[in-house]
Each structure stands twice: as structure tokens, then as C-alpha cells.
Design a protein around this motif. Structure first.
Motif, short mmCIF file in Angstrom:
data_model
loop_
_atom_site.label_atom_id
_atom_site.label_comp_id
_atom_site.label_asym_id
_atom_site.label_seq_id
_atom_site.Cartn_x
_atom_site.Cartn_y
_atom_site.Cartn_z
N TRP A 48 0.79 -1.23 0.00
CA TRP A 48 0.00 0.00 0.00
C TRP A 48 0.83 1.29 0.00
O TRP A 48 0.39 2.32 -0.49
N ILE A 49 2.06 1.22 0.57
CA ILE A 49 2.88 2.45 0.58
C ILE A 49 3.26 2.80 -0.86
O ILE A 49 3.13 3.95 -1.30
N ALA A 64 0.16 4.17 -2.60
CA ALA A 64 -0.16 5.56 -2.26
C ALA A 64 0.83 6.53 -2.91
O ALA A 64 0.44 7.54 -3.49
N MET A 106 -4.16 8.68 -5.09
CA MET A 106 -3.58 8.30 -3.80
C MET A 106 -4.61 7.54 -2.97
O MET A 106 -4.28 6.55 -2.31
N LEU A 107 -5.86 7.99 -3.03
CA LEU A 107 -6.94 7.30 -2.31
C LEU A 107 -7.08 5.86 -2.80
O LEU A 107 -7.21 4.93 -2.00
N LEU A 157 -4.04 3.75 -1.70
CA LEU A 157 -4.07 3.52 -0.25
C LEU A 157 -5.18 2.53 0.13
O LEU A 157 -4.93 1.54 0.84
N LEU A 208 -4.29 -1.23 1.36
CA LEU A 208 -4.57 -1.57 2.77
C LEU A 208 -5.55 -2.73 2.88
O LEU A 208 -5.37 -3.64 3.68
N ASP A 257 -3.75 -5.93 2.05
CA ASP A 257 -2.45 -6.16 2.68
C ASP A 257 -2.43 -7.55 3.32
O ASP A 257 -3.22 -7.86 4.20
N GLY A 258 -1.53 -8.38 2.86
CA GLY A 258 -1.37 -9.73 3.41
C GLY A 258 -2.34 -10.75 2.86
O GLY A 258 -2.28 -11.93 3.22
N ALA A 259 -3.25 -10.33 1.99
CA ALA A 259 -4.22 -11.28 1.42
C ALA A 259 -3.53 -12.21 0.43
O ALA A 259 -2.51 -11.84 -0.16
N ARG A 293 -6.42 -15.04 -4.75
CA ARG A 293 -7.82 -14.67 -4.62
C ARG A 293 -8.15 -13.47 -5.50
O ARG A 293 -7.33 -12.58 -5.67
N HIS A 314 11.62 0.60 4.86
CA HIS A 314 10.53 0.31 5.76
C HIS A 314 10.37 -1.20 5.96
O HIS A 314 9.25 -1.74 5.98
#
Lengths: 283, 171
Positions: B47-48, B51, B76-77, B80, B84, B87-89, B93, B167
Motif C-alpha cells: 500500500w505504501i 499511495a 492516492m486514495l 491507499l 490496505l 495487505d497480506g491477502a 484470490r 521500511h
């Protein structure tokens, strides 16, 4: 669960993103009200990207026009004879109008009325980018401040009024077209001389409506097909520019919400080149 | 290498979006290729990246059309929200990514609608609803094959070699 874990892991990055989003909302608000601009960045980006956009637009237009070339020689001959006849009629009209202009000048001289027609010049510009979002009807042309383009200059083409310059950089200008839902033009019905305000509109109906004329006088008697021109009362557009024709009339006796739907003179779906008025002393 | 490939993907998308996209839209409903790419790369890269990539693409679009904050806020919306939510899915799928892309594409229209409401623009609710739903549906439909291709591309060894760490993540 996974979502909340993700949020907890990157608190600082999320806070930064939230701050940037808030900043962007503020910038958007300030930008649409004209308070904030990015002149340096806009100039730099337009300097790099505008030529490439110009090439792509030219290539697309060339491909599309080649695909549309389906006319046979017989059809072209028919068109030539029709246009020749039309040309003769127009020449006769021009000659008649020239006489009327001279008579008008003589009368003005007799009455001592000063000539108020401003010295108008035009710059030809090509459309290089179109706003793709659908909410706004703006587009970018390849002429800017260095060519003498100024904010709020009226823009037209061979068909009629297109809009006005909304934003200008050194090499490009953004045009707010008259069909944009934020745009308003002081208009006048040519035949009846009734004044009103023409708005761009986004409505879902069978007529594919793009423009409405509101605030017409109660007693005005309009017909479909009546021509609507600029009245010059808004102080932006000079008088007499062709806006469009009346398509349908939504008004009944005693109805408050009276308006007419206009068919714009300009084919905005296929707009390629425009003329920008660079010298105008007022309507 | 990933960043280079992503930039190379975004350049033609940005040019298409600013020049040709409007020609293929019907009553303002059309394909937003940049949004599709931002959403897909935000799932693949995180997501970073989504964005930041969305913000940068949006800034270029803002500069072209002369309204600061308009496109950058939207992209950006999307980056993001989609990043998010996914994230991790699991990557195999498809339902969750498709739903989040639809939702994010609808969500990004909200600031514009609020603005148009406050300036009393002549926009009917019917048009707004049609525009939001149809626009989001078009983007979601195009997103699925594009995302499949981008996933394949990013699994390719040459591309997936990380350029640097930031990060706690490979970029």
C-alpha cells in the motif's frame, strides 16, 4: 483483522498518508477557487509532455480520419456541386452585407456614434489533452502565455463558441468549455432577442442533453431551431458568438422551472483545433 | 528493477489517459487505466507503494489539467484503500481485489461530487449515480486481466529482484 494488523504495523506511514490526503483536499479547494497554482511544476511538466501528447493526438486523428474516408467519387462530386452552390449563395450574402456595413457606417457617422468594435486577433491552437474524468469538460491546447494567451480569453472554432481559457501556463492553456457543468454564458435568442443564461449540464435523459438556457423572460415565444448567440452581458464573451440552437422547450404556463435545452453549435466530441481571442476590449 | 518496470508501465498509461481516454468514453464513463495500474501495483507491491505511486501519477495529471490536488487525491486514495484492504491477502484470490477496486473507484468520486454540490453545478443525481457505478464497473472489469498480467510480470525473476530496502520491505 488483517486490515487492523496492517494499520498497527505502519502507524507513521499511515499518519503521513493521512496528512498528505488532507493537504491534497486543501490544495484542491484552493486550486479550484484560483488561490493556489503550481506554475513552475505545470510549466515543467507541460514543456516535457505537451509535444508527446501532440504527436499522439495527431496520430489518433489521422487514423480516425483515414477510417472515416469511405466516400465514393460520386458522393464527393455531389458534395462539390453542393458546396459550389453554397459558395455562390454566401458570396451573394457577403456582397449584400458589405453594402449594409457601409450604410451602417454612414448612419453612424451621421449620428456621431463612435465605433466600438474591438481590435480582435486570433491564435490557432490544437487540442492535445482532454479531461478524462467525465465530471468536467475541460481540455488542454498547445498554446500558452508565450503566444499571448491570457486567462478568460474566449475560445471558438469554425462552428461556434467553445469556451474560455481557465488556466494558462507558459506553453499550454486549459480551456473550460461551455458544456462544463460549472460554466455559464450570457446568451440571447437571435430571433426574439430574449436574454438568458446558458449552463453546461450533466443529466441522464434520452436527448443526451449537454446544455440548458435558464432565466428566460416569461412572455418569450421560442421555437425549436431558434439560434442562440452570446449577449455580451457577462463581460467575458463578446456579443454575437454562436452558442447553439434550441432543441426542446420545457416551459408551460405558470411553471417556475422554465428552461430550453440547446444543441451546441460545436461538436465537442470531435474537437481538434480552436481559435483563441487574444485581444479583446470588452463586449 | 521493479521500480523501473513500474515507471515504464505508468508512462504509456498516463499518456493514454491524458490524450485518448476521453475519445473512448461515453457520456463521461470510460476507462481509467492509471487507476487500474495504481490499484494492481498497490496489491502487488504494497500500500505504501500504491499511495506514493498514485500521488506521483496524480501530480503529473494535475499539472496537465491545471487543477492541483484533483487527480493526486483520487489516485492516492485508490492506492491507499486497495493496498490496505489487500495487505497480506493471498494473491490467488480475486473476489476481494475486485471488490476493493470497485469500492475505491467509487470512493474517489466523493470529493468531486462534494465540490460540484457546493458550486451548484448542473449535475443530476441520476447522472452522478450512473457515472460512479458504471465508471467503477469498467475499471473493475479491466482491472482483472491487467492484474493477472502484472502478477505474472512481477513473478519474473529479472523484475522481482529488489532494488533497495525501505521500511523493512523489498522494493
Amino acid at each position: 483483522m488483517r486490515f487492523t494488523q496492517g494499520l498497527a504495523r505502519h502507524k507513521i506511514a499511515l499518519l503521513a498518508c493521512g496528512a498528505v490526503l488532507c493537504l491534497l483536499v486543501a490544495l484542491f479547494g484552493l486550486s479550484v477557487t484560483g488561490i493556489f497554482k503550481l506554475p513552475f511544476l505545470e510549466n515543467a511538466v507541460s514543456f516535457v509532455i505537451t509535444p508527446v501528447q501532440g504527436w499522439i493526438s495527431d496520430a489518433y486523428i489521422s487514423i480516425r480520419s483515414n477510417a472515416e474516408k469511405k466516400s465514393t467519387i460520386a458522393e464527393l462530386n455531389e458534395q462539390i456541386s453542393m458546396l459550389t452552390e453554397r459558395n455562390r449563395q454566401l458570396e451573394a450574402t457577403v456582397s449584400q452585407m458589405s453594402e449594409l456595413q457601409k450604410e451602417n457606417e454612414r448612419m453612424r457617422g451621421l449620428l456621431g456614434v463612435t465605433e466600438v468594435t474591438p481590435d480582435v486577433q486570433y491564435i490557432a491552437a490544437s487540442v492535445v489533452a482532454k479531461e478524462p474524468g467525465g465530471w468536467f469538460a475541460t481540455f488542454t491546447v498547445d498554446r500558452g502565455e508565450k503566444d499571448g494567451v491570457r486567462k478568460d480569453a474566449p475560445v471558438l472554432n469554425d462552428q461556434g463558441l467553445v469556451g474560455r481559457v481557465m488556466n494558462v501556463t507558459e506553453h499550454t492553456a486549459t480551456i473550460l468549455s461551455i458544456i462544463d457543468s460549472r460554466a455559464a454564458v450570457a446568451g440571447m435568442v437571435e430571433r426574439t432577442r430574449d436574454n438568458g443564461v446558458c449552463h453546461g449540464s450533466l443529466y441522464v435523459n434520452s436527448s443526451d442533453e449537454m446544455m440548458r438556457m435558464n432565466y428566460l423572460p416569461t412572455g418569450s415565444e421560442l421555437n425549436t431551431g431558434d439560434r442562440v448567440i452570446t449577449s455580451g452581458l457577462d463581460g467575458i464573451y463578446p456579443k454575437g458568438l454562436f452558442i447553439g440552437t434550441v432543441r426542446s422547450i420545457s416551459r408551460q404556463e405558470g411553471e417556475d422551472d422554465r428552461y430550453v435545452v440547446l444543441t451546441t453549435a460545436v461538436d465537442f466530441a470531435h474537437i481538434e483545433d480552436v481559435l483563441i481571442m487574444i485581444t479583446q476590449e470588452g463586449p | 528493477m521493479r521500480i523501473v518496470v513500474d515507471v515504464l508501465l505508468f508512462l504509456p498509461a498516463l499518456l493514454f489517459q491524458t490524450t485518448l481516454s476521453a475519445h473512448f468514453s461515453v457520456r463521461g464513463v470510460g476507462l481509467d487505466l492509471v487507476a487500474v495500474l495504481v490499484a494492481s501495483l498497490s496489491i502487488v507491491q504494497g500500500w505504501i507503494w500504491g499511495a506514493v505511486g498514485g500521488l506521483l501519477c496524480g501530480i503529473v495529471m494535475d499539472c496537465v489539467f491545471g487543477v492541483a490536488g484533483y487527480w493526486s487525491l483520487q489516485y492516492m486514495l485508490i492506492g491507499l484503500a486497495v493496498g490496505l484492504a489487500n495487505d497480506g491477502a493471498r494473491r490467488e484470490r480475486w473476489v476481494l481485489p475486485a471488490l476493493t477496486v470497485f469500492g475505491a473507484c467509487a470512493l474517489r468520486e466523493l470529493p468531486v461530487m462534494v465540490y460540484l454540490y457546493f458550486v451548484s453545478a448542473q449535475v443530476s443525481w441520476g447522472y452522478a449515480l450512473l457515472k460512479v457505478l458504471a465508471g467503477s464497473a469498467v475499471c473493475t472489469a479491466v482491472f482483472l486481466p491487467v492484474h493477472w498480467l502484472i502478477q505474472r510480470l512481477h513473478r519474473w525473476d529479472v523484475i522481482s529482484a529488489p532494488s533497495f530496502h525501505f521500511h523493512g520491505r523489498k522494493w
